[in-house]
Design an enzyme around this catalytic site. Structure first.
Site, short mmCIF file in Angstrom:
data_model
loop_
_atom_site.label_atom_id
_atom_site.label_comp_id
_atom_site.label_asym_id
_atom_site.label_seq_id
_atom_site.Cartn_x
_atom_site.Cartn_y
_atom_site.Cartn_z
N SER A 26 0.90 -1.19 -0.16
CA SER A 26 0.03 0.02 0.10
C SER A 26 0.93 1.22 0.04
O SER A 26 1.71 1.54 -0.89
CB SER A 26 -0.85 -0.10 1.19
OG SER A 26 -2.01 1.00 1.16
N ASP A 54 -8.85 -6.34 -4.53
CA ASP A 54 -8.12 -5.20 -4.04
C ASP A 54 -8.64 -4.02 -4.08
O ASP A 54 -9.65 -3.82 -5.01
CB ASP A 54 -6.44 -5.31 -4.74
CG ASP A 54 -5.61 -4.44 -3.94
OD1 ASP A 54 -6.00 -3.99 -2.73
OD2 ASP A 54 -4.26 -4.55 -4.26
N HIS A 71 -6.84 -6.35 -0.54
CA HIS A 71 -5.53 -5.45 -0.24
C HIS A 71 -4.52 -5.96 0.61
O HIS A 71 -3.35 -5.84 0.49
CB HIS A 71 -6.13 -3.97 0.19
CG HIS A 71 -5.17 -2.78 0.18
ND1 HIS A 71 -4.80 -2.27 -1.09
CD2 HIS A 71 -4.62 -1.96 0.98
CE1 HIS A 71 -3.90 -1.45 -0.65
NE2 HIS A 71 -4.00 -1.13 0.59
#
Length: 337
Positions: A146, A285, A312
């Site tokens: 991320s 995601d 994610h």
């Protein structure tokens, strides 16, 4: 006769080379690096900034002179805790791994000067951590998830001469493109839910308990982590997030983009990344997996890993595919493949 001699000479060379490659034993891997009282590999690293010196928390597990993986957590201002999943996989492969709380995160110093919360300063922080821990181009891997993926890309664009390999997990190369994909995910939700969310957002009521509950139940459980119950390390990371930094840089939530990263875009610069690079995308995601695959073709030496059941946090909800793929990439890079 000459060909037989050549074959024998080649065999001898292989035997000599093999003998010179010392295999890491369990004792070597877990050998103490420091004298004195042992503190489970934890080291507070001093970080020089324009507004003073602060310390960041790191924890090194294992010793491997060839493979040292620095984990960059998301957020910004989440914690290393949700990345503890790697403790069940990297040590048994003999990989040295370094957990790390970036400045402002729970286990590190938490200064309040807002000038510190820029991508450029975080890049310099990572470089100082690298130097302090003795990581170099022969062994240094970055694995960022991320926001950690943004940080990994930015670090590579400035300091890739110090990197052996880069792993970008669940992060697109453009926040505007991420925002567009977020709109795609919104369009797949029930209309009444979207209307409710937009009503709260129009009034800026991002902290309203009802709004937060809707985002968590309807979005996070589908696109952030799809396990029926949050793993304890993930729950701890959520509990410990530094919300002021997170909102300042990312925005109100993973569902609503904003903050200082709003216009961040490095798509055009990806070809400048020449070190071996793995991008990881997942079907559910918050980031577009097709974009992640595209990224792997833009960097000079890229590979792509797709997690068909992941979100994610594919390191948790598609763990087997994720870990096997990441480990394979590290081993292939170590072998020069």
């Amino acid at each position: 006769m000459r060909s037989i001699k050549n074959i024998l000479f080649l065999i001898l060379l292989i035997q000599v080379f093999s003998c010179n490659q010392k295999q890491t034993t369990v004792a070597d891997y877990f050998a103490h690096k420091d004298s004195g009282v042992q503190v489970a590999g934890i080291k507070m690293v001093p970080i020089q900034t324009p507004v003073g010196t602060f310390k960041v928390w790191t924890k090194t597990i294992g010793n491997n002179p060839r493979i040292k993986v620095l984990l960059l957590h998301g957020g910004p201002a989440m914690t290393h805790e949700y990345m503890e999943a790697f403790e069940s996989f990297f040590p048994k492969e003999g990989f040295e791994m370094i957990e790390y709380d970036q400045l402002g995160s729970y286990y590190s110093d938490q200064p309040t000067d807002s000038s510190l919360w820029t991508t450029e300063r975080f890049v310099e922080e990572v470089e100082q951590v690298r130097v302090a821990l003795g990581l170099n181009k022969d062994n240094f891997y970055i694995l960022g998830n991320s926001w950690g993926g943004i940080l990994g890309m930015e670090y590579a664009l400035k300091y890739q001469q110090h990197l052996k390999g880069l792993i970008i997990c669940n992060m697109m190369a453009s926040i505007p493109d991420y925002e567009k994909y977020n709109a795609v995910l919104r369009s797949q939700m029930r209309a009444s839910l979207v209307d409710s969310l937009q009503a709260y957002e129009a009034k800026g009521q991002f902290k309203d308990p009802t709004y937060q509950s809707l985002v968590f139940q309807e979005y996070y459980t589908q696109h952030l982590c799809r396990l029926p119950e949050l793993p304890d390390p993930v729950a701890r990371a959520f509990k410990h997030v530094n919300e002021s930094i997170y909102v300042m840089m990312q925005g109100p939530s993973e569902f609503k983009v904003g903050g200082r990263l709003l216009t961040w875009d490095r798509k055009a610069d990806l070809p400048k990344i020449t070190v071996p690079t793995l991008t990881v995308g997942a079907r559910y995601d918050t980031m577009d997996p097709a974009h992640m695959e595209w990224m792997s073709k833009q960097v000079k030496n890229g590979k792509y890993l797709y997690c068909p059941n992941g979100s994610h946090l594919a390191m948790w909800d598609d763990q087997k595919v994720f870990m096997e793929g990441v480990i394979k990439f590290i081993k292939e890079t170590d072998a020069g493949e």
